[in-house]
Design a protein around this motif. Structure first.
Motif, mmCIF file in Angstrom:
data_model
loop_
_atom_site.group_PDB
_atom_site.id
_atom_site.type_symbol
_atom_site.label_atom_id
_atom_site.label_comp_id
_atom_site.label_asym_id
_atom_site.label_seq_id
_atom_site.Cartn_x
_atom_site.Cartn_y
_atom_site.Cartn_z
ATOM 1 N N TRP A 232 23.054 49.678 98.418
ATOM 2 C CA TRP A 232 23.791 50.891 98.040
ATOM 3 C C TRP A 232 23.002 51.707 97.025
ATOM 4 N N VAL A 233 22.492 51.038 95.996
ATOM 5 C CA VAL A 233 21.752 51.738 94.943
ATOM 6 C C VAL A 233 20.489 52.383 95.512
ATOM 7 N N ALA A 234 19.786 51.675 96.404
ATOM 8 C CA ALA A 234 18.569 52.239 97.005
ATOM 9 C C ALA A 234 18.890 53.500 97.798
ATOM 10 N N ASN A 235 19.961 53.465 98.586
ATOM 11 C CA ASN A 235 20.367 54.649 99.350
ATOM 12 C C ASN A 235 20.774 55.786 98.429
ATOM 13 N N ASN B 290 19.830 56.299 95.374
ATOM 14 C CA ASN B 290 18.654 56.797 94.650
ATOM 15 C C ASN B 290 17.757 57.674 95.522
ATOM 16 N N GLU B 291 17.957 57.634 96.843
ATOM 17 C CA GLU B 291 17.239 58.519 97.759
ATOM 18 C C GLU B 291 17.979 59.849 97.925
ATOM 19 N N ASN B 292 18.928 60.093 97.051
ATOM 20 C CA ASN B 292 19.733 61.324 97.046
ATOM 21 C C ASN B 292 20.578 61.509 98.297
ATOM 22 N N GLN C 199 27.449 60.021 103.612
ATOM 23 C CA GLN C 199 26.280 59.854 104.488
ATOM 24 C C GLN C 199 25.884 58.376 104.563
ATOM 25 N N ILE C 200 25.882 57.711 103.431
ATOM 26 C CA ILE C 200 25.525 56.287 103.370
ATOM 27 C C ILE C 200 26.520 55.475 104.199
ATOM 28 N N MET C 201 27.794 55.784 104.061
ATOM 29 C CA MET C 201 28.830 55.054 104.800
ATOM 30 C C MET C 201 28.714 55.302 106.305
ATOM 31 N N ARG C 202 28.530 56.550 106.703
ATOM 32 C CA ARG C 202 28.432 56.884 108.128
ATOM 33 C C ARG C 202 27.229 56.223 108.787
ATOM 34 N N ARG D 221 26.169 53.345 108.355
ATOM 35 C CA ARG D 221 26.528 51.971 108.674
ATOM 36 C C ARG D 221 27.697 51.863 109.634
ATOM 37 N N GLY D 222 28.182 52.991 110.110
ATOM 38 C CA GLY D 222 29.239 52.957 111.127
ATOM 39 C C GLY D 222 30.637 53.244 110.631
ATOM 40 N N TYR D 223 30.776 53.712 109.406
ATOM 41 C CA TYR D 223 32.110 54.037 108.888
ATOM 42 C C TYR D 223 32.665 55.234 109.652
ATOM 43 N N GLN D 224 33.872 55.073 110.155
ATOM 44 C CA GLN D 224 34.504 56.145 110.932
ATOM 45 C C GLN D 224 35.490 56.949 110.106
#
Length: 101
Positions: free
Chosen positions: A79-82, A84-86, A91-94, A96-99
């Motif tokens: 999570w932190v790496a994502n 930190n990539e702004n 976006q991070i959740m989607r 991984r397949g979050y609907q």
């Protein structure tokens, strides 16, 4: 070969204040208050800052769904790496397949 720590999220360490979802803890990924705020209150010296997860600004606030999804699909380091990539939290959740609903 280097091994990286994969810290699982713990549901009881999430904080919800009605708008912001954060994660607390001393994982080594967080910075202490005095590192970012030179004039921080003396009671905050030596304490780690919470990790920002998301802000729920308008409408429905499905923070419980987010907590469950994050705990099942991410490690703290991922999570932190994502973040930190702004990348935006949604976006991070989607990715991984979050609907969502």
């Amino acid at each position: 070969m280097t091994t990286t720590t994969q810290t699982a999220f713990q549901k009881d360490l999430f904080n919800w204040d009605g708008m912001y979802l954060t994660y607390e803890g001393k994982q080594g990924l967080t910075r202490n208050y005095e590192e970012d705020y030179l004039n921080c209150h003396p009671t905050r010296v030596g304490q780690p800052q919470d990790i920002f997860i998301a802000r729920f600004k308008y409408g429905r606030k499905p923070y419980r769904q987010w907590i469950n999804f994050i705990c099942k699909n991410f490690t703290l380091e991922e999570w932190v790496a994502n973040y930190n990539e702004n990348k935006a939290p949604y976006q991070i959740m989607r990715a991984r397949g979050y609907q969502g609903k």
